[in-house]
Design a protein around this motif. Structure first.
Motif, short mmCIF file in Angstrom:
data_model
loop_
_atom_site.label_atom_id
_atom_site.label_comp_id
_atom_site.label_asym_id
_atom_site.label_seq_id
_atom_site.Cartn_x
_atom_site.Cartn_y
_atom_site.Cartn_z
N PRO A 59 0.81 -1.17 -0.05
CA PRO A 59 -0.13 -0.17 0.07
C PRO A 59 1.09 1.36 0.32
O PRO A 59 1.98 1.26 0.53
CB PRO A 59 -0.97 0.09 1.29
N SER A 60 0.72 2.41 -0.24
CA SER A 60 1.19 3.79 -0.26
C SER A 60 1.10 4.48 1.02
O SER A 60 2.10 4.19 1.34
CB SER A 60 0.18 4.80 -0.64
N VAL A 73 -2.64 5.74 -2.72
CA VAL A 73 -3.22 6.50 -3.07
C VAL A 73 -2.24 7.03 -4.48
O VAL A 73 -1.22 6.70 -4.82
CB VAL A 73 -2.46 7.24 -2.53
N ASN A 74 -3.13 8.32 -5.72
CA ASN A 74 -2.79 8.18 -6.91
C ASN A 74 -3.24 10.09 -7.29
O ASN A 74 -4.26 10.06 -6.77
CB ASN A 74 -2.99 7.35 -8.02
N GLN A 75 -2.96 10.53 -7.38
CA GLN A 75 -2.92 12.05 -8.32
C GLN A 75 -1.74 12.35 -9.35
O GLN A 75 -1.11 11.56 -9.70
CB GLN A 75 -2.77 12.78 -6.91
N VAL A 76 -2.65 12.63 -10.30
CA VAL A 76 -2.30 13.96 -11.30
C VAL A 76 -2.43 15.64 -11.39
O VAL A 76 -3.06 16.11 -10.76
CB VAL A 76 -3.50 13.33 -12.59
N LYS A 77 -1.52 15.81 -11.74
CA LYS A 77 -0.84 17.09 -11.98
C LYS A 77 -0.51 17.89 -12.85
O LYS A 77 0.33 17.04 -14.21
CB LYS A 77 0.20 17.50 -11.05
N ALA A 89 -6.69 15.41 -10.72
CA ALA A 89 -7.68 14.25 -10.97
C ALA A 89 -6.60 14.07 -8.89
O ALA A 89 -5.50 13.77 -9.10
CB ALA A 89 -6.92 13.69 -11.35
N ARG A 90 -7.02 12.77 -7.72
CA ARG A 90 -6.44 12.30 -6.85
C ARG A 90 -7.66 11.43 -6.73
O ARG A 90 -8.46 11.26 -6.34
CB ARG A 90 -6.05 13.53 -5.34
#
Length: 164
Positions: A59-60, A73-77, A89-90
């Motif tokens: 896991p993160s 967890v993931n996100q886009v910047k 996006a998160r």
């Protein structure tokens, strides 16, 4: 006159097109990246800690207070030119396991819309009292120190010029 306007309009169009293409956003991805399986595909009651780890990997993060809660967890910047990056996006998937059987009890998915902005002041802690200007600090001690001896100078523990 019309023949001269066409090349000028073409040149202006090309320059504008190059300017717009130079400002294309740069996208960066960080955090957990789903390759073979998606955290949303975890089945409640069927999967266990070992099957989740086999499908998704480590896991993160895990919960601070309960090691039976895992977060992926993931996100886009996106960043345009010199501007500050914006999170577009998160996704946070929280997987809760049963303590005894280690089977998946809940799967919760959170997005950027579920987040809350926390008021954060990283500068300094305000203190009581008033702030002195530089001029007050420099000239503040002028006239405070007495040149004449005090009556308290013979008292043990007192300093010269100490007024109480």
């Amino acid at each position: 006159m019309l023949r001269r306007a066409a090349p000028a309009a073409l040149a202006v169009g090309l320059i504008a097109g190059m300017g717009l293409s130079a400002c294309a956003p740069i996208t960066t991805y960080s955090g957990f990246q789903a390759i073979d399986a998606n955290p949303k595909d975890v089945q409640v009651g069927t999967d266990t800690k070992s099957t989740v780890r086999a499908k998704l990997g480590s896991p993160s993060a895990t919960s601070t207070f309960d090691p039976n809660v895992w977060f992926y967890v993931n996100q886009v910047k996106q960043r345009v030119a010199f501007r500050k990056p914006q999170v577009t996006a998160r996704n946070v998937t929280a997987i809760v396991f049963d303590k005894e059987s280690e089977a998946v009890a809940e799967v919760n998915n959170y997005t950027l819309k579920d987040g809350k902005v926390v008021a954060f002041n990283g500068r300094e802690t305000p203190t009581r009292g008033r702030e002195m200007t530089i001029l007050e600090q420099l000239l503040g001690s002028v006239g405070r120190a007495g040149m004449l001896p005090n009556d308290d100078e013979g008292v043990p523990g007192s300093r010269p010029g100490d007024r109480r």
